[in-house]
Design an enzyme around this catalytic site. Structure first.
Site, PDB file in Angstrom:
ATOM      1  N   ASP A   1       0.866  -1.179   0.149  1.00 18.66           N
ATOM      2  CA  ASP A   1       0.082   0.034  -0.091  1.00 18.66           C
ATOM      3  C   ASP A   1       0.728   0.985  -0.002  1.00 18.66           C
ATOM      4  O   ASP A   1       1.981   1.058   0.028  1.00 18.66           O
ATOM      5  CB  ASP A   1      -0.766   0.023   1.361  1.00 18.66           C
ATOM      6  CG  ASP A   1      -1.959   1.180   1.514  1.00 18.66           C
ATOM      7  OD1 ASP A   1      -2.356   1.542   0.248  1.00 18.66           O
ATOM      8  OD2 ASP A   1      -1.615   2.010   2.503  1.00 18.66           O
ATOM      9  N   SER A   2       0.326   2.368  -0.126  1.00 20.06           N
ATOM     10  CA  SER A   2       0.955   3.685  -0.127  1.00 20.06           C
ATOM     11  C   SER A   2       1.366   4.049   1.335  1.00 20.06           C
ATOM     12  O   SER A   2       2.383   4.641   1.509  1.00 20.06           O
ATOM     13  CB  SER A   2       0.135   4.643  -0.919  1.00 20.06           C
ATOM     14  OG  SER A   2      -0.993   4.723  -0.113  1.00 20.06           O
TER      15      SER A   2
ATOM     16  N   TYR B   1      -0.650   8.343  -2.537  1.00 14.94           N
ATOM     17  CA  TYR B   1      -0.842   7.903  -3.743  1.00 14.94           C
ATOM     18  C   TYR B   1      -1.699   8.577  -4.733  1.00 14.94           C
ATOM     19  O   TYR B   1      -2.222   8.682  -6.125  1.00 14.94           O
ATOM     20  CB  TYR B   1      -0.910   6.339  -4.014  1.00 14.94           C
ATOM     21  CG  TYR B   1       0.434   5.568  -3.953  1.00 14.94           C
ATOM     22  CD1 TYR B   1       1.601   6.124  -3.619  1.00 14.94           C
ATOM     23  CD2 TYR B   1       0.274   4.389  -4.326  1.00 14.94           C
ATOM     24  CE1 TYR B   1       2.646   5.441  -3.465  1.00 14.94           C
ATOM     25  CE2 TYR B   1       1.471   3.649  -4.369  1.00 14.94           C
ATOM     26  CZ  TYR B   1       2.720   4.028  -3.739  1.00 14.94           C
ATOM     27  OH  TYR B   1       3.818   3.128  -3.689  1.00 14.94           O
ATOM     28  N   GLY B   2      -2.975   9.030  -3.742  1.00 15.86           N
ATOM     29  CA  GLY B   2      -4.487   9.325  -4.387  1.00 15.86           C
ATOM     30  C   GLY B   2      -4.210  10.661  -5.309  1.00 15.86           C
ATOM     31  O   GLY B   2      -5.098  10.903  -6.159  1.00 15.86           O
TER      32      GLY B   2
ATOM     33  N   CYS C   1      -4.067  -1.098  -2.178  1.00 17.89           N
ATOM     34  CA  CYS C   1      -4.508   0.053  -2.222  1.00 17.89           C
ATOM     35  C   CYS C   1      -5.446   0.414  -3.432  1.00 17.89           C
ATOM     36  O   CYS C   1      -5.112  -0.068  -4.511  1.00 17.89           O
ATOM     37  CB  CYS C   1      -3.031   0.891  -2.640  1.00 17.89           C
ATOM     38  SG  CYS C   1      -3.288   2.580  -2.804  1.00 17.89           S
ATOM     39  N   ASN C   2      -6.420   1.081  -3.157  1.00 28.87           N
ATOM     40  CA  ASN C   2      -7.296   1.315  -4.245  1.00 28.87           C
ATOM     41  C   ASN C   2      -6.745   1.927  -5.539  1.00 28.87           C
ATOM     42  O   ASN C   2      -7.025   1.909  -6.605  1.00 28.87           O
ATOM     43  CB  ASN C   2      -8.694   1.907  -3.851  1.00 28.87           C
ATOM     44  CG  ASN C   2      -9.607   1.059  -2.845  1.00 28.87           C
ATOM     45  OD1 ASN C   2     -10.449   0.536  -3.337  1.00 28.87           O
ATOM     46  ND2 ASN C   2      -9.164   1.082  -1.731  1.00 28.87           N
ATOM     47  N   THR C   3      -6.017   3.052  -5.287  1.00 32.08           N
ATOM     48  CA  THR C   3      -5.506   3.972  -6.147  1.00 32.08           C
ATOM     49  C   THR C   3      -4.427   2.989  -7.046  1.00 32.08           C
ATOM     50  O   THR C   3      -4.278   3.193  -8.195  1.00 32.08           O
ATOM     51  CB  THR C   3      -4.684   5.194  -5.756  1.00 32.08           C
ATOM     52  OG1 THR C   3      -5.479   5.683  -4.673  1.00 32.08           O
ATOM     53  CG2 THR C   3      -4.234   6.041  -6.688  1.00 32.08           C
TER      54      THR C   3
ATOM     55  N   GLU D   1      -4.037   9.434   8.889  1.00 33.56           N
ATOM     56  CA  GLU D   1      -2.748   9.541   8.947  1.00 33.56           C
ATOM     57  C   GLU D   1      -2.444  10.184  10.506  1.00 33.56           C
ATOM     58  O   GLU D   1      -1.433   9.885  11.064  1.00 33.56           O
ATOM     59  CB  GLU D   1      -1.849  10.099   7.996  1.00 33.56           C
ATOM     60  CG  GLU D   1      -2.245   9.294   6.625  1.00 33.56           C
ATOM     61  CD  GLU D   1      -0.875   7.958   6.234  1.00 33.56           C
ATOM     62  OE1 GLU D   1      -0.048   7.878   7.216  1.00 33.56           O
ATOM     63  OE2 GLU D   1      -1.412   7.059   5.673  1.00 33.56           O
TER      64      GLU D   1
ATOM     65  N   CYS E   1     -11.232   3.316  -0.692  1.00 38.06           N
ATOM     66  CA  CYS E   1      -9.797   3.485  -0.294  1.00 38.06           C
ATOM     67  C   CYS E   1      -9.661   3.068   1.160  1.00 38.06           C
ATOM     68  O   CYS E   1     -10.315   2.727   1.975  1.00 38.06           O
ATOM     69  CB  CYS E   1      -9.831   5.083   0.260  1.00 38.06           C
ATOM     70  SG  CYS E   1      -8.158   5.715   0.799  1.00 38.06           S
ATOM     71  N   THR E   2      -8.302   2.109   0.920  1.00 37.14           N
ATOM     72  CA  THR E   2      -8.234   1.494   2.279  1.00 37.14           C
ATOM     73  C   THR E   2      -8.101   2.184   3.591  1.00 37.14           C
ATOM     74  O   THR E   2      -8.145   1.579   4.745  1.00 37.14           O
ATOM     75  CB  THR E   2      -6.675   0.810   2.063  1.00 37.14           C
ATOM     76  OG1 THR E   2      -5.734   1.532   1.656  1.00 37.14           O
ATOM     77  CG2 THR E   2      -6.718  -0.275   0.778  1.00 37.14           C
ATOM     78  N   HIS E   3      -8.053   3.462   3.715  1.00 40.35           N
ATOM     79  CA  HIS E   3      -8.077   4.069   4.969  1.00 40.35           C
ATOM     80  C   HIS E   3      -9.575   4.163   5.595  1.00 40.35           C
ATOM     81  O   HIS E   3      -9.590   4.413   6.594  1.00 40.35           O
ATOM     82  CB  HIS E   3      -7.468   5.699   4.938  1.00 40.35           C
ATOM     83  CG  HIS E   3      -5.975   5.649   4.631  1.00 40.35           C
ATOM     84  ND1 HIS E   3      -5.395   5.071   3.643  1.00 40.35           N
ATOM     85  CD2 HIS E   3      -5.028   6.176   5.576  1.00 40.35           C
ATOM     86  CE1 HIS E   3      -4.223   5.255   3.785  1.00 40.35           C
ATOM     87  NE2 HIS E   3      -3.882   6.180   4.953  1.00 40.35           N
TER      88      HIS E   3
HETATM   89  N1  DGL Z   1      -4.098   3.595   0.007  1.00 43.01           N
HETATM   90  C1  DGL Z   1      -4.526   4.595  -0.840  1.00 43.01           C
HETATM   91  C2  DGL Z   1      -5.862   4.086  -1.395  1.00 43.01           C
HETATM   92  O1  DGL Z   1      -6.730   3.091  -1.257  1.00 43.01           O
HETATM   93  C3  DGL Z   1      -4.991   5.949  -0.213  1.00 43.01           C
HETATM   94  C4  DGL Z   1      -3.787   6.741   0.377  1.00 43.01           C
HETATM   95  C5  DGL Z   1      -3.293   7.487  -0.647  1.00 43.01           C
HETATM   96  O2  DGL Z   1      -3.567   8.166  -1.079  1.00 43.01           O
HETATM   97  O3  DGL Z   1      -1.976   7.118  -0.781  1.00 43.01           O
HETATM   98  O4  DGL Z   1      -6.371   4.497  -2.474  1.00 43.01           O
END
Ligand code: DGL
Length: 310
Positions: free
Chosen positions: A52-53, A84-85, A115-117, A194, A226-228
């Site tokens: 993940d990011s 990453y988003g 990570c979705n992105t 975060e 989004c994983t968060h």
């Molecule tokens: N983990 C990223 C996602 O699921 C979110 C955090 C990011 O923007 O890096 O898209």
């Protein structure tokens, strides 16, 4: 007893090479072409790579650990380059290739892009290049949403990258064309998580502002894309109301991973709890503390690596 990692694909020269980011070729995933040629018996005890990011992918790791307690994980969080988003597709593909190369040095038997992105931008490319099975989080989330909706109106919340890629509407419509998908980018939610503000009135206020628009469209299902966001589940639930089904792609991804490992005969059937290792590109101690608060067990160590070297 600790598992001993068996060496896999020592001489495997496939996959994206450093400094040689080849253009993607349409077709079958590279690992599917190689299926059957690898020693699955010896790979079963190898770890699963998860990346993940940053810390968000820990929500996916948590589900994998819950559902597959005998598996070992190697987790990489790109804490130096998060978020990453807000980055471009090219950049995310470059980062993801570096992480792929790093995970392959750990002899992983499969990779989960948690990570979705990165799933939105890099899964297609990496699955064409990877020599091990690789999955993202989008397909599972989309499928769960299609199964959950009664009124055919699905909301998606995610990073700007995920929303702009339109990967969720495309995937959902491919599964069920007559569904309406309403998206909303929520860029402030990742920094709030975060910062540890998961239970805070400021976060509630921002979630309200973001989701009010899609709430008014009478969705009955909302994908936390989004994983968060699963870490904000109780606030999202409060604001959306009980009548809206919340989809956490992490849960569905772990199910999909288990099925994939089973079908590839890679599911670990050991009796010992899997050991996990954690790597980051920055702020190792902060990551370790965060991970300990999310995962079922205390994380003793997280190791900082130079991801640009891969
Ligand atoms: N983990 C990223 C996602 O699921 C979110 C955090 C990011 O923007 O890096 O898209």
């Amino acid at each position: 007893m600790a598992f001993k990692y068996k060496s896999i694909e020592e001489n495997d020269t496939s996959g994206p090479k450093k400094g040689e980011d080849k253009p993607q070729v349409k077709g079958r995933a590279n690992w599917q072409n190689k299926a059957g040629s690898l020693d699955t018996e010896s790979r079963r005890d190898s770890p699963i790579g998860v990346f993940d990011s940053g810390v968000g992918g820990l929500t996916v790791a948590r589900e994998i650990i819950r559902q597959m307690p005998y598996e070992k994980l190697v987790y990489f969080g790109d804490t130096a380059r998060v978020p990453y988003g807000s980055k471009s597709k090219d950049t995310i593909i470059r980062y993801s290739r570096q992480i792929y190369r790093f995970l392959m040095t750990k002899k992983v038997k499969a990779i989960v892009i948690a990570c979705n992105t990165a799933s939105a931008y890099a899964l297609e490319t990496l699955s064409l290049e990877s020599s091990v099975p690789i999955i993202g989080v989008i397909h599972s989330g989309a499928r769960a949403a299609v199964e959950a909706t009664q009124n055919g109106r699905i909301g998606i919340i995610g990073t700007s990258g995920t929303v702009d890629s339109r990967i969720y509407p495309k995937t959902i419509k491919a599964l069920k064309p007559d569904v309406e998908v309403i998206q909303k980018a929520c860029p402030l939610l990742v920094p709030l998580v975060e910062e540890g503000l998961t239970h805070d009135s400021v976060t509630d206020e921002i979630i309200s502002r973001y989701v009010n628009e899609i709430k008014q469209k009478y969705i009955d299902t909302l994908v936390m894309g989004c994983t968060h966001y699963p870490l904000l589940r109780s606030a999202i639930r409060r604001i959306m109301g009980d009548e809206v089904t919340l989809v956490n792609p992490a849960y569905e991804t772990a199910i999909e991973l288990r099925e994939l490992l089973r079908s590839e005969k890679l599911l670990c059937d050991g009796q010992n709890e899997g050991g996990h290792s954690f790597y980051v590109s920055d702020l190792a101690e902060r990551f370790r503390d965060f991970a300990s608060s999310i995962l079922p067990k205390e994380v003793e160590e997280s190791i900082k690596i130079q991801i640009e070297e891969y």
